[in-house]
Write a protein that holds these residues in place. Structure first.
Motif, mmCIF file in Angstrom:
data_model
loop_
_atom_site.group_PDB
_atom_site.id
_atom_site.type_symbol
_atom_site.label_atom_id
_atom_site.label_comp_id
_atom_site.label_asym_id
_atom_site.label_seq_id
_atom_site.Cartn_x
_atom_site.Cartn_y
_atom_site.Cartn_z
ATOM 1 N N SER A 33 0.809 -1.206 0.000
ATOM 2 C CA SER A 33 0.000 0.000 0.000
ATOM 3 C C SER A 33 0.849 1.266 0.000
ATOM 4 C CB SER A 33 -0.930 0.012 1.212
ATOM 5 O OG SER A 33 -1.842 -1.043 1.108
ATOM 6 N N ALA A 34 2.035 1.202 0.610
ATOM 7 C CA ALA A 34 2.898 2.373 0.678
ATOM 8 C C ALA A 34 3.713 2.538 -0.601
ATOM 9 C CB ALA A 34 3.829 2.244 1.884
ATOM 10 N N GLU A 35 3.605 1.575 -1.483
ATOM 11 C CA GLU A 35 4.353 1.586 -2.725
ATOM 12 C C GLU A 35 3.933 2.779 -3.573
ATOM 13 O OE1 GLU A 35 4.804 -1.614 -6.387
ATOM 14 O OE2 GLU A 35 3.431 -2.014 -4.762
ATOM 15 N N GLY A 36 4.890 3.424 -4.192
ATOM 16 C CA GLY A 36 4.595 4.551 -5.061
ATOM 17 C C GLY A 36 4.167 4.074 -6.437
ATOM 18 N N PRO A 37 3.813 5.010 -7.304
ATOM 19 C CA PRO A 37 3.371 4.632 -8.640
ATOM 20 C C PRO A 37 4.492 3.973 -9.450
ATOM 21 C CG PRO A 37 3.327 7.021 -8.358
ATOM 22 C CD PRO A 37 3.767 6.439 -7.071
ATOM 23 N N ALA A 38 4.085 3.082 -10.340
ATOM 24 C CA ALA A 38 5.037 2.424 -11.239
ATOM 25 C C ALA A 38 5.584 3.443 -12.226
ATOM 26 C CB ALA A 38 4.338 1.286 -11.982
ATOM 27 N N ASN A 39 6.711 3.129 -12.812
ATOM 28 C CA ASN A 39 7.334 4.006 -13.790
ATOM 29 C C ASN A 39 6.379 4.254 -14.961
ATOM 30 O OD1 ASN A 39 9.338 5.531 -15.010
ATOM 31 N ND2 ASN A 39 10.282 3.765 -15.984
ATOM 32 N N ASP A 81 -5.237 4.353 -15.369
ATOM 33 C CA ASP A 81 -4.397 5.150 -14.472
ATOM 34 C C ASP A 81 -4.858 6.609 -14.456
ATOM 35 O OD1 ASP A 81 -1.969 5.342 -12.788
ATOM 36 O OD2 ASP A 81 -1.197 6.568 -14.447
ATOM 37 N N GLN A 82 -5.139 7.147 -15.622
ATOM 38 C CA GLN A 82 -5.631 8.527 -15.712
ATOM 39 C C GLN A 82 -6.963 8.679 -14.972
ATOM 40 O OE1 GLN A 82 -4.402 11.426 -17.116
ATOM 41 N NE2 GLN A 82 -2.481 10.307 -17.353
ATOM 42 N N GLY A 83 -7.838 7.687 -15.139
ATOM 43 C CA GLY A 83 -9.124 7.727 -14.442
ATOM 44 C C GLY A 83 -8.944 7.682 -12.931
ATOM 45 N N LEU A 84 -8.052 6.823 -12.453
ATOM 46 C CA LEU A 84 -7.810 6.724 -11.003
ATOM 47 C C LEU A 84 -7.190 7.998 -10.448
ATOM 48 C CD1 LEU A 84 -6.532 3.043 -10.683
ATOM 49 C CD2 LEU A 84 -8.731 3.981 -9.918
ATOM 50 N N ALA A 85 -6.472 8.731 -11.283
ATOM 51 C CA ALA A 85 -5.866 9.988 -10.836
ATOM 52 C C ALA A 85 -6.928 11.050 -10.554
ATOM 53 C CB ALA A 85 -4.876 10.496 -11.874
ATOM 54 N N TYR A 92 -10.046 5.866 -4.250
ATOM 55 C CA TYR A 92 -8.772 5.270 -4.652
ATOM 56 C C TYR A 92 -8.272 4.287 -3.592
ATOM 57 C CZ TYR A 92 -4.027 4.282 -5.768
ATOM 58 O OH TYR A 92 -2.874 3.593 -6.023
ATOM 59 N N ARG A 93 -8.437 4.586 -2.320
ATOM 60 C CA ARG A 93 -8.023 3.662 -1.257
ATOM 61 C C ARG A 93 -8.772 2.334 -1.378
ATOM 62 N NH1 ARG A 93 -7.755 8.331 1.777
ATOM 63 N NH2 ARG A 93 -9.833 8.027 2.644
ATOM 64 N N GLN A 94 -10.061 2.399 -1.707
ATOM 65 C CA GLN A 94 -10.832 1.162 -1.879
ATOM 66 C C GLN A 94 -10.328 0.361 -3.083
ATOM 67 O OE1 GLN A 94 -14.887 2.567 -2.077
ATOM 68 N NE2 GLN A 94 -15.188 2.239 0.111
ATOM 69 N N VAL A 95 -10.034 1.039 -4.171
ATOM 70 C CA VAL A 95 -9.503 0.364 -5.360
ATOM 71 C C VAL A 95 -8.136 -0.249 -5.035
ATOM 72 C CG1 VAL A 95 -8.641 0.729 -7.719
ATOM 73 C CG2 VAL A 95 -10.806 1.763 -7.002
ATOM 74 N N ALA A 96 -7.290 0.503 -4.330
ATOM 75 C CA ALA A 96 -5.970 -0.015 -3.951
ATOM 76 C C ALA A 96 -6.113 -1.235 -3.043
ATOM 77 C CB ALA A 96 -5.148 1.077 -3.277
ATOM 78 N N GLN A 97 -7.109 -1.226 -2.149
ATOM 79 C CA GLN A 97 -7.346 -2.395 -1.294
ATOM 80 C C GLN A 97 -7.755 -3.602 -2.134
ATOM 81 O OE1 GLN A 97 -10.257 -1.096 1.592
ATOM 82 N NE2 GLN A 97 -8.685 -0.743 3.137
ATOM 83 N N LEU A 98 -8.588 -3.393 -3.136
ATOM 84 C CA LEU A 98 -8.973 -4.490 -4.030
ATOM 85 C C LEU A 98 -7.747 -5.034 -4.753
ATOM 86 C CD1 LEU A 98 -11.057 -6.272 -5.540
ATOM 87 C CD2 LEU A 98 -11.330 -4.360 -7.153
#
Length: 174
Positions: A33-39, A81-85, A92-98
């Motif tokens: 969860s603490a991971e930053g965005p991918a390149n 990715d653009q949509g999640l931004a 976004y936290r819920q999506v990241a949990q999924l």
């Protein structure tokens, strides 16, 4: 179809809460969860990409010719990715949990049947996972299925290359 009793509803709620809490805890402990965005991405993380690449590939089969599939998957992930931004931090936290729930081996295997990892999963295993979640007796899994497919489909159909396949001529020129 029988209605849920209050007891059944409480069980489903407790199971769903426990599952998400476990995924969140394990994700936090593993650094997911603490991971930053991918390149090259704004929101999607490296841990999200194997799942999303494989599931997107399966979802787009039949809509994209084989030779164009890698570019279509990559473009769809960038649209996602653009949509999640642009969603709220809470959503976004819920999506990241999924995504964490589906990425962590301790939860991925039992919940999806994908034990070896997304990179090694074949199309049939992914289709079986999607079908299992779509027809699950647990509302939480059905909601996860709907959310995952809707995000991918919205990202794909937002791309001009998808329009011809579904007969959409595109927006009118102004």
């Amino acid at each position: 179809m029988s209605a849920f009793s209050r007891r059944d509803l409480l069980r489903v709620g407790l199971f769903g809460s426990a599952t998400l809490a476990t995924a969140g805890l394990l994700g936090g402990l593993s650094g997911c969860s603490a991971e930053g965005p991918a390149n090259g991405f704004i929101m999607l993380r490296d841990s999200d990409l194997p799942l999303l690449r494989r599931v997107t590939h399966v979802v787009l089969q039949g809509a994209v010719p084989g030779a164009k599939m890698p570019a279509a998957v990559q473009g769809t992930l960038h649209n996602l990715d653009q949509g999640l931004a642009h969603v709220s931090p809470a959503l976004y936290r819920q999506v990241a949990q999924l995504f964490d729930l589906l990425a962590l081996p301790v939860t991925r295997g039992p919940l999806t049947g994908i034990w070896s990892g997304w990179e090694q999963a074949d199309g049939e295993a992914i289709e079986a996972f999607l079908e299992r979640w779509e027809n699950s007796s647990l509302a939480l899994l059905r909601q996860g299925h709907a959310a995952l497919l809707q995000m991918i489909q919205m990202a794909w159909y937002g791309r001009p290359e998808s329009w011809q396949h579904c007969g959409y001529p595109g927006p009118p020129s102004i």
